[in-house]
Design a protein around this motif. Structure first.
Motif, PDB file in Angstrom:
ATOM      1  N   MET A 151      62.487  14.658  66.398  1.00 47.73           N
ATOM      2  CA  MET A 151      61.778  14.945  65.163  1.00 47.73           C
ATOM      3  C   MET A 151      60.952  13.737  64.720  1.00 47.73           C
ATOM      4  N   GLY A 152      61.519  12.555  64.764  1.00 46.67           N
ATOM      5  CA  GLY A 152      60.792  11.366  64.352  1.00 46.67           C
ATOM      6  C   GLY A 152      59.569  11.110  65.213  1.00 46.67           C
ATOM      7  N   LEU A 153      59.707  11.334  66.519  1.00 46.79           N
ATOM      8  CA  LEU A 153      58.571  11.095  67.407  1.00 46.79           C
ATOM      9  C   LEU A 153      57.462  12.114  67.175  1.00 46.79           C
ATOM     10  N   ARG A 154      57.810  13.328  66.853  1.00 49.87           N
ATOM     11  CA  ARG A 154      56.786  14.328  66.542  1.00 49.87           C
ATOM     12  C   ARG A 154      56.011  13.916  65.291  1.00 49.87           C
ATOM     13  N   ALA A 155      56.716  13.389  64.309  1.00 48.93           N
ATOM     14  CA  ALA A 155      56.046  12.938  63.078  1.00 48.93           C
ATOM     15  C   ALA A 155      55.117  11.771  63.388  1.00 48.93           C
ATOM     16  N   GLY A 206      53.643  11.181  66.234  1.00 47.95           N
ATOM     17  CA  GLY A 206      52.505  11.755  66.949  1.00 47.95           C
ATOM     18  C   GLY A 206      51.524  12.424  66.008  1.00 47.95           C
ATOM     19  N   ALA A 207      52.041  13.161  65.036  1.00 52.59           N
ATOM     20  CA  ALA A 207      51.172  13.822  64.059  1.00 52.59           C
ATOM     21  C   ALA A 207      50.420  12.797  63.216  1.00 52.59           C
ATOM     22  N   GLU A 265      43.638   9.028  63.823  1.00 56.28           N
ATOM     23  CA  GLU A 265      42.469   9.074  64.706  1.00 56.28           C
ATOM     24  C   GLU A 265      41.357   9.912  64.087  1.00 56.28           C
ATOM     25  N   GLN A 266      41.717  11.028  63.468  1.00 55.87           N
ATOM     26  CA  GLN A 266      40.711  11.887  62.827  1.00 55.87           C
ATOM     27  C   GLN A 266      40.075  11.187  61.633  1.00 55.87           C
TER      28      GLN A 266
END
Length: 51
Positions: free
Chosen positions: A1-5, A7-8, A14-15
Motif C-alpha cells: 500500500m505504501g509503495l502504491r501511494a 508511485g501515485a 511528474e504531471q
C-alpha cells in the motif's frame, strides 16, 4: 500500500512539473532558468521536457 501511494505521488509530481515547465516556456523562460529552478542542468531539463 505504501509503495502504491509513493508511485501515485511520483506520477502526480511528474504531471505538475510538466505543466509548470510548459507554463514557464510559454512565459519565455529559458531552459537554463528552468533547469536552475528544478535543480538540474539546462540540458537535463530540455532532454526531459523539450519537444
Amino acid at each position: 500500500m505504501g509503495l502504491r501511494a509513493v508511485g501515485a505521488l511520483h506520477r502526480l509530481a511528474e504531471q505538475v512539473e510538466a505543466a509548470a515547465v510548459a507554463r514557464a516556456r510559454q512565459q519565455g523562460w529559458s531552459w537554463e532558468q528552468i533547469g536552475d529552478a528544478l535543480g538540474v542542468s539546462r540540458q537535463s531539463a530540455h532532454a526531459k521536457h523539450g519537444k
